[in-house]
Structure formats: structure tokens, C-alpha cells
Design an enzyme around this catalytic site. Structure first.
Site, short mmCIF file in Angstrom:
data_model
loop_
_atom_site.label_atom_id
_atom_site.label_comp_id
_atom_site.label_asym_id
_atom_site.label_seq_id
_atom_site.Cartn_x
_atom_site.Cartn_y
_atom_site.Cartn_z
CG HIS A 234 39.61 26.14 53.37
ND1 HIS A 234 40.33 25.44 54.32
CD2 HIS A 234 38.48 26.57 54.00
CE1 HIS A 234 39.66 25.44 55.46
NE2 HIS A 234 38.55 26.12 55.31
O1 RIB Z 1 36.49 22.33 53.09
C1 RIB Z 1 36.75 23.58 52.54
C2 RIB Z 1 36.13 23.71 51.19
O2 RIB Z 1 34.71 23.58 51.30
C3 RIB Z 1 36.36 25.10 50.54
O3 RIB Z 1 36.43 24.95 49.15
C4 RIB Z 1 35.13 25.86 50.95
O4 RIB Z 1 34.82 26.90 50.01
C5 RIB Z 1 34.08 24.79 50.88
O5 RIB Z 1 33.69 24.64 49.53
#
Ligand code: RIB
Ligand code: CA
Length: 326
Positions: A234
Site C-alpha cells: 500500500h
Molecule cells: O489500509 C492500509 C494502510 O493502513 C497502510 O498504510 C497500512 O500500513 C495501514 O497503516
């Protein structure tokens, strides 16, 4: 080279974003926030990762809780330490004295018109910095976040974790007027580390093997919870517009955050309607806070680019050992 400050909650994918930024951009600072674990743990993790990678980058500790709501930390996805799956070095240094909010303001003032701020955890630090220093919105070159989604959520059916944790903070940031890039789950879930990628990392040096261990844990948790077969990268996606803009496609549209307490809390409502008529009776007009919203990605090419950065990262500990024996 683009100057970035990463505001994060390490976090397996945050750890990858830090390496990716340090490889391709000028990483001038790291600030930490609660989220994947408590801010004590995310700060320790940021300091440990800096040691692992040999980074001499200031780390500033940030907020423990959202602006208004109370957040209960859970290791659902990232484990008890917030970064389970590998042994990280005990930090050799402390965070700087400045709170993350003041650190963000200071760095934006120092690098006026140059600094890109990358929130990849809850937006609480960034929102408070924008409120504490109203000039910040003019000083920043941009804000490029990992957050939200144009499709399904992860924490709820419609909300992504970073936004869901502190919707009020996200609302302040989306309405700030700073040029903004948002990459959400609709794109980031496609960018995944596979079992073969993990095998390549496990055959690498100590740094690569550490990331192999982290992704092994992260991939297993995402499979147990969401049935995914890869470890979603992500957070590094938030850096792509400043590293290789060809890899992610953006559409320009207003983004509004649901602040209610119901099932849609924290939803990022992206208005892709192409309304042409200004005079409307019942149809709700578009809000003005435009944002570059990620809608497509060259997923495998991006994973390969991130993998190359990890595999090429020198193992400082062996470099230090070699230096010590000469
Ligand atoms: O939904 C994904 C996000 O939430 C990413 O930044 C992961 O590290 C968590 O913080
Ligand atoms: Ca994160």
C-alpha cells in the site's frame, strides 16, 4: 531530487515506503503516528528501520490518538510489534525532541515550495500541523497520501484504515487546498509481493532477508483475514508520482470524507461525475477540493521496481563488519 517527509505508522508496507523513498528521493525526515500499533511502537520501528538501512534521517514522534475519537490499538494485521516477522536492530538513537507536528512545520518552512509530505498512516499529525501553522498549506509543494479507496474498504466495507482511524483529520487534509495525490486500496491491493518475490528476497543479503521475513508474516495475515495471496504494498504507492509517474494513473476529482458515526464512517467519496450544468435543482454539485485520485497501476512493473530497490540495498552491518576487520 524531490524532497519528501514520510508520516507513517510502521507497519510492513511503511517499512517498504521508507526504503523506496530513501533509494529514489531525498528523504529529509520521518514522523510517526499511532495506527498499525501504538506510537511508542511505530516510533521504535521507524528508528530500528533507519538503523537497518543505515539512514541518518531525523525521526519525530507524533500523536498517540485521533483528534476526537478514541482508537484501540490492535495487532490484527501487523502483529504485536507492529512489524512482526523479522528481528530488527534495537534502535541506536532516540527520536528528535520536537513533536512530529512541530517537526513537519519546521521542515516545510525550511524546504518551502519543495517539500512533499507523504502521510501513510492516520492523518492526525498532518491535520494538526495544518491547523497550528496556517501558512503550511502554502509552503508545501504537495501532499501524497496512501489512504481511502474508490471501491471496497478494508477496516469496513467502504472505509480504508488510515482514513477510518481519524476521519476528521482526513477531512482537514483533503480540504487544505494543498495539491494532493491520493492512492487508495482500489490500486494498492493490486501491488502485491508474491511467494516467488519472497523467495528471491530470502536468497539476498541481510536487508533483503529481513524484508523477506516481514513480507512472509504480512502476506500470511492478509491471506488469513482477506483471503489475499500477496503482501499488499500500500504505502510505497504514495511515492510513485515523484519516482516514476508512468506507473500509476490518476484522475482529477473532488474527494469528501464521511464524518458520520454509521456504517459509512471514513468513506472517501470520490466524485467522478462529469457534471456540466451549473444550475441544478436536485442534483448535488461537486465540491471544490480537487485531488489526483489513483485509478490504475502497472502493478507488476511497480512491484519489480520496489523489489529491485530492496535487493540492491547494501547490508550495512556486513559493511561495518568489513570496515572493522580492515
Ligand atoms: O489500509 C492500509 C494502510 O493502513 C497502510 O498504510 C497500512 O500500513 C495501514 O497503516
Ligand atoms: Ca501505514
Amino acid at each position: 531530487m524531490t524532497k519528501v517527509l514520510i508520516d507513517c505508522d510502521p507497519g510492513h508496507d511503511d517499512a517498504t515506503a521508507i526504503l523506496y523513498a530513501a533509494r529514489h528521493l531525498e528523504l529529509v525526515g520521518i514522523s510517526t503516528v499511532y495506527g498499525n500499533q501504538s506510537v511508542d511502537k511505530t516510533t521504535t520501528n521507524a528508528l530500528s528501520l533507519s538503523d537497518l538501512l543505515g539512514l541518518d534521517v531525523p525521526v519525530a514522534r507524533g500523536c498517540e490518538q485521533p483528534l476526537i475519537r478514541t482508537f484501540r490499538h490492535g495487532g490484527d494485521v501487523h502483529g504485536k510489534t507492529g512489524i512482526d516477522g523479522a528481528e530488527l536492530p534495537v534502535p541506536s538513537r532516540q527520536a528528535v525532541d520536537a513533536h512530529a507536528v512541530d517537526f513537519i512545520i519546521e521542515m516545510a518552512g525550511r524546504y518551502r515550495d519543495e517539500l512533499v509530505l507523504c502521510p501513510i498512516g492516520p492523518f492526525t499529525n498532518v491535520a494538526l500541523a495544518l491547523r497550528k501553522e496556517p501558512r503550511l498549506a502554502k509552503w508545501l509543494r504537495g501532499i501524497s497520501c496512501m489512504g481511502g479507496t474508490t471501491q471496497i474498504g478494508n477496516t469496513t466495507p467502504v472505509a480504508e484504515f488510515n482514513i477510518w482511524c481519524d476521519p476528521e483529520a482526513a477531512d482537514i487534509v483533503f480540504r487544505s487546498g494543498v495539491p494532493m495525490w491520493m492512492v487508495g486500496l482500489n490500486v494498492t491491493r493490486q501491488v502485491g509481493i508474491t511467494e516467488d518475490d519472497i523467495a528471491r528476497l530470502n536468497a539476498g543479503n541481510a536487508v533483503a532477508r529481513t524484508y523477506g521475513g516481514l513480507f512472509t508474516f504480512f502476506r500470511q495475515r492478509l491471506n488469513e483475514i482477506h483471503g489475499l495471496t500477496t503482501a499488499s504494498l500500500h504505502d510505497p504507492c504514495a511515492l510513485v508520482p515523484f519516482i516514476d509517474p508512468e506507473l500509476i494513473t490518476y484522475a482529477n476529482c473532488p474527494v469528501e470524507v464521511e464524518l458520520g458515526d454509521g456504517i459509512t464512517r471514513g468513506m472517501t467519496v470520490c466524485d467522478f461525475r462529469n457534471l456540466t450544468s451549473a444550475k441544478l435543482e436536485n442534483i448535488r454539485s461537486r465540491s471544490s477540493n480537487n485531488c489526483h485520485v489513483a485509478v490504475g497501476v502497472e502493478a507488476r512493473a511497480l512491484v519489480d521496481h520496489i523489489m529491485n530497490a530492496i535487493l540492491a540495498w547494501p547490508d550495512r552491518s556486513s559493511a561495518k563488519r568489513e570496515a572493522a576487520t580492515h
